[in-house]
Enzyme design. Structure first.
Site, PDB file in Angstrom:
ATOM      1  N   ARG A  87      68.076  22.246  34.283  1.00 15.15           N
ATOM      2  CA  ARG A  87      67.244  23.236  33.617  1.00 15.15           C
ATOM      3  C   ARG A  87      66.095  23.705  34.500  1.00 15.15           C
ATOM      4  NH1 ARG A  87      66.804  21.263  27.276  1.00 15.15           N
ATOM      5  NH2 ARG A  87      68.417  22.656  26.490  1.00 15.15           N
ATOM      6  N   ARG A 122      71.008  29.476  12.774  1.00 15.04           N
ATOM      7  CA  ARG A 122      71.984  28.454  13.136  1.00 15.04           C
ATOM      8  C   ARG A 122      71.815  27.204  12.275  1.00 15.04           C
ATOM      9  NH1 ARG A 122      72.724  26.734  19.353  1.00 15.04           N
ATOM     10  NH2 ARG A 122      70.582  25.976  19.118  1.00 15.04           N
ATOM     11  N   ARG A 166      61.101  28.485  23.797  1.00 17.38           N
ATOM     12  CA  ARG A 166      62.301  28.112  24.553  1.00 17.38           C
ATOM     13  C   ARG A 166      62.732  29.246  25.472  1.00 17.38           C
ATOM     14  NH1 ARG A 166      66.719  26.192  20.474  1.00 17.38           N
ATOM     15  NH2 ARG A 166      67.804  25.543  22.378  1.00 17.38           N
TER      16      ARG A 166
END
Length: 218
Positions: A87, A122, A166
């Site tokens: 990441r 989600r 994010r």
């Protein structure tokens, strides 16, 4: 086969990994799932993971240590679908230094506004990893898993304020790692993640066929 999956949050990595793990016969290793599992443990590692602020990345040292320990398990001997690592560019370099070489990188390309809607809508079945979306792929019964009837979960890191953080982290930290990998010479597959899930899956499988043939010929 060792495959690394890249893409912003909700770009389809998890859904495709769920399909690909059976098609390729290798396990899916999501570092997000790994961190959530470790966070439930009464251990030093569990304490370290719980100390990471919601919506932020774990430190490179922490995630690398956990990943190394996980990949030593025998179920990863034949390969892995790696989701959520690296990441950062530093993690990509560490991955190289570890000798953790990948055969293929799959990059999911999507629109950030669409991703935001995917994330806030989600729902997840924690035990199986099945993923639903209240707008595009709702469960048959509201907030309940189709297979088991268990309650679905709206994860804390899928809430709007966390989603925005994010995306910022992805732009600032992960995109340099993506570019590092792209320049490394690895077999690279760009996928339009805006398409239907089945279309995305078939596209990936078709593009993986040359690598699968080469691996089987060894």
């Amino acid at each position: 086969m060792r495959v690394v999956l890249f893409g912003p949050p909700a770009s389809g990595k998890g859904s495709q990994a769920y399909l690909l793990k059976d098609a390729l016969g290798v396990p899916h290793l999501s570092t997000g799932d790994l961190l959530r599992r470790v966070a439930q443990e009464d251990s030093v590692w569990g304490e370290k993971v719980r100390a990471v602020p919601v919506g932020h990345f774990a430190s490179d040292d922490l995630i690398v240590a956990l990943l190394q320990a996980e990949l030593e398990k025998p179920e990863y001997n034949n390969g892995v679908l790696l989701d959520g690592f690296p990441r950062t560019q530093a993690q990509a370099q560490t991955m190289h230094d570890m000798g953790l070489n990948m055969d293929v990188a799959i990059h999911f390309c999507v629109d950030e506004e669409v991703l935001t809607q995917r994330l806030v809508n989600r729902r997840v079945h924690p035990q199986s990893g099945r993923i639903y979306n209240l707008l595009t792929r709702p469960p048959q019964q509201e907030e309940v898993d189709d297979v088991t009837g268990d309650p679905l979960v709206h994860r804390d890191d899928d809430r709007l304020e966390v989603v925005q953080q994010r995306f910022e982290d992805y732009r600032n930290k992960t995109l340099p790692a993506v570019e590092w990998f792209r320049r490394s010479g690895i077999r690279w597959i760009d996928v339009d993640g805006m398409q239907d899930s089945e279309v995305v899956f078939n596209t990936i499988i078709n593009q993986l066929k040359p690598t699968l043939r080469a691996k089987n010929a060894l």
